[in-house]
Design an enzyme around this catalytic site. Structure first.
Site: not given
Length: 148
Positions: A52, A54, A82, A85
């Site tokens: 992801h 992040e 999410c 993260c």
């Protein structure tokens, strides 16, 4: 630079992710007014479910700064993080989190599990939602509309 300017840089990372077929989410990490890391989603291209924006930006910032504690850093991301993260943001001790669009289905900051409010969360950043919300939400809606 302003919070909006840094979010514009995150939106550029989201555009780059979209251009490579990824879900258009982008992230930048800032320290002392300068970008120390940026990334867009790469889960498909890297064949890595943890890639992801992040996570990739946190890894790059930690590497660039030579520390796993990003206590004086701010993270700008185009979509509400999410759970994975949010946990990484907490473990990295990010000072401030700015996010664009909320994510009622998968978000974990102001939606879903509300990770930072959990008693097991050891560090919660200051959270600033809805920075660049319209642009981030439009980018995501157009991406998913084209796939349906």
């Amino acid at each position: 630079m302003s919070a909006r300017s840094f979010m514009d840089l995150a939106l550029k990372q989201a555009e780059i992710a979209r251009a490579s077929g990824e879900v258009p989410i982008g992230c930048v990490i800032v320290r002392d007014g300068a970008v120390v890391a940026d990334a867009g989603n790469r889960t498909l291209n890297d064949r890595d479910p943890t890639a992801h924006a992040e996570i990739l930006a946190i890894r790059a910032a930690a590497n660039a700064l030579g520390t796993e504690r990003l206590v004086d850093c701010d993270l700008y991301v185009t979509l509400e993080p999410c759970t994975m993260c949010a946990a990484a943001i907490s473990f990295a001790r990010i000072r401030r989190l700015y996010y664009g669009a909320s994510d009622p289905k998968g978000g974990a900051v102001d939606s879903g599990v509300r990770f930072f409010a959990s008693p097991t969360c050891h560090h919660a950043p200051d959270v600033y939602p809805a920075v660049g919300e319209n642009e981030a939400a439009t980018l995501l809606k157009e991406f998913f509309k084209a796939r349906r």
